[in-house]
Design an enzyme around this catalytic site. Structure first.
Site, PDB file in Angstrom:
ATOM      1  N   TYR A  37       0.985  -0.991   0.302  1.00  0.00           N
ATOM      2  CA  TYR A  37       0.126  -0.704  -0.281  1.00  0.00           C
ATOM      3  C   TYR A  37       0.477   1.457   0.245  1.00  0.00           C
ATOM      4  CZ  TYR A  37      -4.650   2.989   0.653  1.00  0.00           C
ATOM      5  OH  TYR A  37      -5.112   3.257   0.434  1.00  0.00           O
ATOM      6  N   LYS A  92     -20.467 -20.816 -10.434  1.00  0.00           N
ATOM      7  CA  LYS A  92     -19.232 -20.740 -11.653  1.00  0.00           C
ATOM      8  C   LYS A  92     -17.898 -19.877 -11.428  1.00  0.00           C
ATOM      9  CE  LYS A  92     -19.817 -20.426 -15.970  1.00  0.00           C
ATOM     10  NZ  LYS A  92     -20.810 -21.439 -17.346  1.00  0.00           N
TER      11      LYS A  92
END
Length: 407
Positions: A37, A92
């Site tokens: 970060y 899925k």
């Protein structure tokens, strides 16, 4: 089935969904925090700003797709809406991860307006390496997919093309087993939705210029009102286009009439529409792909007893399960590895033949690999990636030749 439904609800409730996001890097020190970060993350951002292709190397984009739906055509459930479709989209996503190692994010859009859906996908596309359209009703699904072929990443409607690819693979091997030729086949398809139309286009090589594509001899598509022919005045745009490559003799009648003399029946609509007499009325050694779920158009035992040479269904508890999971993980894996901007017809055909040829000795009980074959995705991916690179090289050669001519 009631017991399966009950256990499924219990499992979903226990796990609170089926997928999760996991960090690749442990954030366990100030140094790590400064790298993943602020302030360190600024440099990868600047690298991507200078060269957008670097996003494939520096972010999840290179191995992440979106599974996008609006919940208007979910399995056998129909229009249940975006929120209720989320369990299917999670499932899925699990299959993408299991079979291809691809990250997949469910995106359920609360709109039936095709313009809104198209615009939403365009706006979220930078985060993903591909878009898998799922369980969107036809004909809107055709319009959405077609409109998004210019966004720079593959947009693929699996209900159409995945089904068509696996069906073609099964037919290639069914012909090997029965001694029939693809180019001699009379095919009847029941179901004129997304899957039925995509299968018809692939089997008739409509708008396909490839040596891999061999058109069947004749093809008729039926919907709930019977054969689709030129004298009907109730056809939508997609069904009208079917007449450019099917039913040139304008055969009329219901499925029981149309199936007479056919070599192949492909069902992608509703169950229990055929009987033993229908199978007996077909050509010798007919091929039956009864893919309606959960109830096939005819039960395999009945079809075989009536003379069918090969029977496939969409169910895992019968042999010859014609399941999209044989195609979509490998197709997207190959497309991502090639950094393809679209999934071309050549890539789809390469996938179909890779699936078919993965069985060295197909039999009547095995014209298609097992849906649980985890090695197949890599085989398909390699074929798709190779096809993508070949097309890219051909396009480069054509561009260079045209440039020389213009000099």
């Amino acid at each position: 089935m009631e017991e399966v439904y009950k256990k499924s609800v219990e499992l979903h409730e226990e796990m609170q969904g089926k997928i999760e996001m996991v960090n690749k890097i442990p954030v366990d020190s100030k140094e790590k925090l400064s790298l993943v970060y602020s302030p360190g993350v600024a440099q990868p951002c600047l690298e991507i700003e200078k060269n957008p292709e670097r996003a494939y190397d520096l972010t999840i984009k290179g191995n992440t797709i979106a599974v996008v739906t609006n919940g208007t055509a979910v399995l056998g459930l129909g229009d249940i809406g975006p929120l209720a479709s989320l369990p299917v989209m999670e499932g899925k996503a699990m299959l993408f991860k299991k079979f291809a190692g691809i990250n997949a994010v469910p995106i359920c859009i609360d709109s039936k307006n095709t313009r809104h859906i198209i615009e939403t996908i365009r706006r979220i596309a930078p985060s993903f390496g591909g878009i898998n359209l799922e369980d969107i009703a036809a004909p809107e699904s055709f319009e959405i997919e077609e409109a998004l072929q210019d966004i720079g990443i593959p947009v693929f409607h699996d209900d159409q093309h995945g089904t068509a690819i696996v069906t073609l693979a099964a037919m290639i091997n069914a012909c090997k087993v029965t001694g029939k030729k693809l180019t001699d086949l009379k095919v009847v398809i029941n179901g004129a939705g997304a899957a039925g139309i995509a299968i018809a286009k692939l089997l008739r090589c409509f708008h396909i210029d490839s040596p891999l594509c061999q058109s069947v001899k004749t093809l008729i598509v039926c919907d709930s009102k019977g054969a689709i022919h030129r004298f009907r005045n109730d056809l939508n745009k997609a069904k009208t286009e079917l007449l450019k490559y099917s039913n040139f003799d304008d055969v009329e009648g219901d499925i029981h009439e149309v199936i007479k003399g056919a070599d192949v029946f492909i069902g992608v609509s509703k169950g229990n529409i055929l009987n033993k007499e229908d199978i007996k009325n077909m050509a010798e050694n007919p091929i039956i792909f009864a893919m309606a779920n959960p109830t096939p158009e005819i039960m395999p035992a009945d079809a075989l007893e009536a003379g069918a040479a090969i029977v496939g269904t969409g169910r895992s508890d019968f042999f010859n399960q014609i399941n999209n999971v044989l195609a979509f993980p490998g197709i997207f894996k190959g497309a991502l590895k090639a950094r393809a901007s679209t999934i071309s017809t050549e890539m789809k055909l390469a996938a179909a033949y890779a699936i078919a040829n993965s069985l060295e000795n197909p039999t009547a009980d095995e014209v298609i690999p097992s849906a649980l074959d985890t090695s197949l995705a890599e085989v398909v991916a390699q074929a798709v990636e190779k096809a993508a690179h070949s097309e890219r090289e051909l396009e480069k050669q054509i561009a260079e030749a045209e440039a020389e001519m213009n000099d």
